[in-house]
Design a protein around this motif. Structure first.
Motif, PDB file in Angstrom:
ATOM      1  N   LYS A 120       0.826  -1.209   0.000  1.00 28.52           N
ATOM      2  CA  LYS A 120       0.000   0.000   0.000  1.00 28.52           C
ATOM      3  C   LYS A 120       0.860   1.258   0.000  1.00 28.52           C
ATOM      4  N   LEU A 131       1.114   4.014  -3.090  1.00 29.59           N
ATOM      5  CA  LEU A 131       0.682   5.389  -2.837  1.00 29.59           C
ATOM      6  C   LEU A 131       1.810   6.390  -3.089  1.00 29.59           C
ATOM      7  N   ALA A 153       2.167   6.677  -6.893  1.00 34.06           N
ATOM      8  CA  ALA A 153       1.025   7.400  -7.448  1.00 34.06           C
ATOM      9  C   ALA A 153       1.066   8.875  -7.083  1.00 34.06           C
ATOM     10  N   SER A 154       1.513   9.178  -5.860  1.00 32.87           N
ATOM     11  CA  SER A 154       1.610  10.561  -5.416  1.00 32.87           C
ATOM     12  C   SER A 154       2.562  11.355  -6.301  1.00 32.87           C
ATOM     13  N   LEU A 202      -5.170  10.647  -1.850  1.00 33.16           N
ATOM     14  CA  LEU A 202      -5.301   9.441  -2.664  1.00 33.16           C
ATOM     15  C   LEU A 202      -6.040   8.357  -1.897  1.00 33.16           C
ATOM     16  N   THR A 203      -6.702   7.481  -2.638  1.00 38.25           N
ATOM     17  CA  THR A 203      -7.484   6.396  -2.031  1.00 38.25           C
ATOM     18  C   THR A 203      -7.214   5.090  -2.762  1.00 38.25           C
ATOM     19  N   ILE A 204      -7.048   3.998  -2.017  1.00 39.50           N
ATOM     20  CA  ILE A 204      -6.989   2.668  -2.623  1.00 39.50           C
ATOM     21  C   ILE A 204      -8.425   2.259  -2.944  1.00 39.50           C
ATOM     22  N   SER A 217      -8.082  -3.549  -4.521  1.00 40.85           N
ATOM     23  CA  SER A 217      -6.846  -4.331  -4.524  1.00 40.85           C
ATOM     24  C   SER A 217      -7.201  -5.801  -4.602  1.00 40.85           C
ATOM     25  N   VAL A 270      -5.635   2.934  -7.664  1.00 40.38           N
ATOM     26  CA  VAL A 270      -5.503   4.132  -6.825  1.00 40.38           C
ATOM     27  C   VAL A 270      -6.325   5.252  -7.437  1.00 40.38           C
ATOM     28  N   THR A 292      -7.786   7.832 -12.137  1.00 39.02           N
ATOM     29  CA  THR A 292      -7.583   6.539 -11.495  1.00 39.02           C
ATOM     30  C   THR A 292      -6.417   5.831 -12.174  1.00 39.02           C
ATOM     31  N   SER A 315     -12.806   8.867  -8.974  1.00 36.70           N
ATOM     32  CA  SER A 315     -12.621   7.809  -7.974  1.00 36.70           C
ATOM     33  C   SER A 315     -13.494   8.011  -6.738  1.00 36.70           C
TER      34      SER A 315
END
Length: 376
Positions: A157, A161, A164-165, A175-177, A180, A211, A217, A359
């Motif tokens: 995770k 993140l 992705a950031s 950001l949000t998962i 998965s 993500v 997304t 998202s």
């Protein structure tokens, strides 16, 4: 596809009032009406969360009934539960990279051929399962389940993140998962080889992680620990451009005791359904235009679940999509239009494009689907 306000909403308040009266009677007799229409014949598909499925409705964007039945029967047998407890909450077409539907077992040989099929998500209100199938459901494999044993490791995770950031230039806090699932990749490149890149031919246990940022997304492939993270740029990750719903086409505001409403219209059957969630946890569903009011159901969730859902609306900023519509692609047909209304705003989208919604909006839809799936 638009909701015609004049033809439908004139009797809306009267229907809600009638539903409240009937609910008092139904609660005494404990005889809750169960809707058994063509799309729920096997106890698993509803117009709120999935497309109509019938024998003569096998289209490119519709889940064939044989596939739905095969998935539900397999899961019911695995888990020892009734098919009536299961519900298909999402599905989309896929082209798998091999005869193992991209889910090979250790030391299994897979035919190197593209296989057209489906990715199907099933829920019992408490747990989700993801299936890969071929076109007719005769070949299927369970991809993942969201039980604690398959929880995304913290190391994976954090790694995803962070990557992705940097790519989205957004702080991790924004950001949000979204999703998965465990995967076994076919090579050391996690099935995302660059041009002329050499990949070790070995099965690599890992994860597929989705993500969500403010407006985009991203899909990542990782190994088991997160030390290898690769961006999957193959899926269509484009977000939709919304349009403002004209004031004349907005549904009326909710009554005081109603916290949320969904209207589904269109699809193969061409019917319109309204589902409302009340503060006390009652979930009332009616078919608009049903003169005998025969397709009415009244179910219930806990008041705590209602409060959690309302917190989700706040947390994921449902109001930022105020009076926006996410239209279907040009030339699309037989899709279902959904109109969601809270006490503060209205959003409209369709089942064809829902995977390309922002998202945060997808998370709200997931929370709403969990409410409808868990109601009894």
């Amino acid at each position: 596809m638009k909701i015609v306000v004049k033809n439908y909403f004139s009797t809306n308040k009267a229907r809600i009032f009638t539903a409240l009266v009937l609910t008092g009677i139904l609660s005494v007799t404990s005889g809750l009406t169960v809707i058994k229409d063509a799309t729920a014949a096997s106890g698993n598909l509803s117009l709120e969360t999935s497309s109509d499925v019938s024998k003569d409705n096998i289209k490119s964007n519709r889940l064939p009934r044989p596939v739905a039945n095969a998935v539900l029967q397999d899961l019911a047998g695995r888990e020892g539960i009734s098919i009536r407890e299961l519900k298909i909450t999402n599905y989309n077409q896929q082209t798998w990279g091999n005869g193992c539907l991209e889910l090979p077992q250790p030391d299994e040989g897979c035919t190197e051929a593209l296989v057209s099929g489906w990715r199907v998500v099933v829920s019992n209100g408490k747990q989700n399962w993801v299936y890969h199938t071929n076109n007719d459901g005769r070949s299927l494999r369970l991809a993942s389940t969201n039980n604690p044993s398959n929880k995304l490791p913290v190391s994976v995770k954090n790694a995803v993140l962070q990557v992705a950031s940097r790519r989205l230039q957004q702080p991790i806090s924004q950001l949000t998962i979204v999703e998965s699932q465990q995967q076994t990749w076919r090579n050391g490149c996690l099935e995302l080889a660059e041009v002329d890149e050499f990949c070790t031919q070995a099965l690599i246990p890992g994860w597929r992680v989705v993500v969500g940022g403010r407006e985009k997304t991203l899909v990542y492939h990782t190994n088991q620990t997160g030390s290898i993270v690769r961006l999957n740029q193959k899926p269509n990750q484009s977000t939709l451009t919304p349009v403002t719903i004209p004031a004349s086409e907005l549904p009326p505001p909710l009554d005081r005791d109603v916290v949320f409403r969904q209207i589904s219209s269109g699809g193969f059957a061409g019917r319109t359904y309204e589902t409302v969630l009340l503060k006390n946890g009652q979930l009332i569903r009616v078919r608009i235009g049903d003169a005998n009011d025969s397709e009415r159901s009244v179910r219930r969730v806990s008041v705590q679940q209602v409060r959690q859902f309302l917190r989700s609306l706040e947390r994921y900023k449902f109001t930022q999509y105020r009076n926006l519509s996410y239209p279907a692609p040009g030339g699309a047909a037989d899709y279902i239009t959904y109109t969601l209304t809270s006490q503060k705003n209205t959003v409209q989208y369709n089942d064809i494009s829902q995977n390309n919604l922002p998202s945060n909006l997808q998370i709200v839809l997931k929370a709403w689907n969990q409410i409808t799936a868990s109601a009894q």
